[in-house]
Structures are given as C-alpha cells and as structure tokens.
Design a protein around this motif. Structure first.
Motif, mmCIF file in Angstrom:
data_model
loop_
_atom_site.group_PDB
_atom_site.id
_atom_site.type_symbol
_atom_site.label_atom_id
_atom_site.label_comp_id
_atom_site.label_asym_id
_atom_site.label_seq_id
_atom_site.Cartn_x
_atom_site.Cartn_y
_atom_site.Cartn_z
ATOM 1 N N UNK A 107 56.977 37.557 45.766
ATOM 2 C CA UNK A 107 55.568 37.648 45.384
ATOM 3 C C UNK A 107 55.337 36.826 44.117
ATOM 4 N N UNK A 108 54.302 36.012 44.151
ATOM 5 C CA UNK A 108 53.866 35.253 42.975
ATOM 6 C C UNK A 108 52.558 35.838 42.475
ATOM 7 N N UNK A 109 52.410 35.900 41.167
ATOM 8 C CA UNK A 109 51.198 36.424 40.550
ATOM 9 C C UNK A 109 50.438 35.295 39.856
ATOM 10 N N UNK A 110 49.140 35.214 40.143
ATOM 11 C CA UNK A 110 48.285 34.189 39.544
ATOM 12 C C UNK A 110 47.135 34.884 38.835
ATOM 13 N N UNK A 111 46.886 34.488 37.583
ATOM 14 C CA UNK A 111 45.791 35.065 36.809
ATOM 15 C C UNK A 111 44.893 33.945 36.292
ATOM 16 N N UNK A 112 43.608 34.078 36.545
ATOM 17 C CA UNK A 112 42.604 33.179 35.991
ATOM 18 C C UNK A 112 42.270 33.685 34.587
ATOM 19 N N UNK A 113 42.562 32.897 33.577
ATOM 20 C CA UNK A 113 42.367 33.325 32.200
ATOM 21 C C UNK A 113 41.054 32.833 31.594
ATOM 22 N N UNK A 114 40.160 32.365 32.451
ATOM 23 C CA UNK A 114 38.871 31.856 31.983
ATOM 24 C C UNK A 114 37.736 32.822 32.315
ATOM 25 N N UNK A 115 36.619 32.673 31.612
ATOM 26 C CA UNK A 115 35.414 33.465 31.894
ATOM 27 C C UNK A 115 34.545 32.769 32.936
ATOM 28 N N UNK A 116 35.169 32.129 33.875
ATOM 29 C CA UNK A 116 34.449 31.457 34.955
ATOM 30 C C UNK A 116 35.324 31.491 36.202
ATOM 31 N N UNK A 117 34.686 31.373 37.333
ATOM 32 C CA UNK A 117 35.423 31.317 38.591
ATOM 33 C C UNK A 117 36.129 29.968 38.700
ATOM 34 N N UNK A 118 37.336 29.987 39.230
ATOM 35 C CA UNK A 118 38.094 28.740 39.386
ATOM 36 C C UNK A 118 38.795 28.719 40.739
ATOM 37 N N UNK A 119 39.035 27.504 41.207
ATOM 38 C CA UNK A 119 39.802 27.306 42.436
ATOM 39 C C UNK A 119 41.092 26.591 42.074
ATOM 40 N N UNK A 120 42.178 27.002 42.705
ATOM 41 C CA UNK A 120 43.470 26.396 42.411
ATOM 42 C C UNK A 120 44.242 26.059 43.666
#
Length: 199
Positions: A107-120
């Motif tokens: 399992x990999x964990x991804x966290x968006x650390x911004x105050x906006x929606x992002x695509x990766x």
C-alpha cells in the motif's frame, strides 16, 4: 569610399543559394528531430521500465491464477517513493519477501498538502531494469491519474506477482514510484472555512 579588391573573386549568387539550401535542410532536420522525440521517449521508457502512461496488464490476473508458486526461492521487494510537487508520498512498509508466483500487496499513501484540489500521476521504475518485465501488476494507482482534494490523504494498494521466470541471479527488486502533479489538471479550488480533508 572603399572599392572591392579586384584580386578577390566575387561570390556568385549560386553560392548564396547553396548556403540557403543547406540552412533550410538543417532547419527541417531540427523540426523532424523535435517530432521524433516523442516516439524516442516512449522507446526509452520501455527499455528502462519507466513509463508515464502505464498500461493495464490485462493478462496479469489470469497469469496470477494459473502460475505455480516457487516456494524454493525468495525475492526481496524494496519499495521506494519520490515526489515532484507539494505531496507526501510513501509506502506503508519499506520491503517484503515474496516467493515468485505468489500474489502480494503493498500500500502506498499519497497526501495532498495544498489548500487546493490537485491531480497527480505516478511513474513506476524498476531496479534492476530487467526485473520490469517479470513484475506483473494486477492493480496499481499508476494505471490512471489520481485526483486528491485539498489536504486529502488516500491509500492505494498495488497488487502484484513476480514471474517465476525471473532470472535466478536477481535476488532483490526495487519498485520505485515518482509522483508528480499533472499540469493543467489541478483546480484552484479552496475549501470553505472549517472544512478540509484528512491530513
């Protein structure tokens, strides 16, 4: 007023036309090289095991059901994570030992650390490079781009099996992902006060 030296022969117009023709050929070659970079990049990605547009292996599930587990051999799988952009990205464990032919999950964990929606998008790579063709993924977040809301954290399983035909001299495989923001996909949307995803 200076006069041309009569001892120096005048350059005929044909020389100028020849030089212009050479320049035109060079420019055309430069444009052609630019267009050729895309298929060249794809070919390099296939050779190195790096591929931005990771394809789903439609045969992986059938392969996992029908292959025999080689219990006489153990391969260590090392998990690595790299980021480009404002993410937190990591595997939940650094390594595991598997038998070739055995179905396994990391399992990999991804966290968006911004105050906006992002695509990766994740790019997988393998070391040694030859291991890529023997590492079969049934499920992977690298098969598609991932949208994460502001401050959202998500976990993604990678389900895989190592082909028992892996060369005998390969005892360790490093699966490495680089996760980066997809340009043009991120939305500059700020959450309302008091809201936010899991961090």
């Amino acid at each position: 007023m200076t006069h041309p030296d009569p001892r120096q022969p005048a350059k005929p117009a044909s020389d100028n036309r020849r030089m212009l023709g050479k320049l035109a050929v060079i420019i055309a070659m430069m444009f052609g090289f630019g267009y050729a970079l895309v298929p060249m990049y794809r070919a390099i990605c296939e050779v190195t095991g790096i591929n931005v547009l990771t394809k789903v292996d439609d045969d992986a599930a059938a392969f996992a059901r029908n292959t025999q587990v080689d219990t006489s051999r153990t391969v260590k799988i090392v998990f690595d994570a790299n980021i480009h952009g404002p993410w937190r990205f990591r595997p939940v464990q650094s390594s595991m030992d598997v038998n070739p032919g055995e179905l396994a999950t990391i399992v990999y964990e991804i966290a968006n650390q911004q105050d906006r929606e992002m695509a990766g998008q994740a790019i997988p790579s393998y070391a040694p490079m030859v291991a890529g063709q023997y590492f079969k993924k049934l499920e992977c977040f690298c098969f598609s781009q991932q949208d994460l809301k502001a401050r959202e954290t998500r976990q993604f399983p990678v389900v895989f099996v190592v082909d028992p035909k892996l060369p005998k001299d390969v005892h360790t495989i490093t699966l490495s992902y680089t996760f980066f923001e997809v340009g043009g996909r991120s939305a500059d949307v700020r959450p309302a006060a008091g809201s936010g995803g899991k961090s």
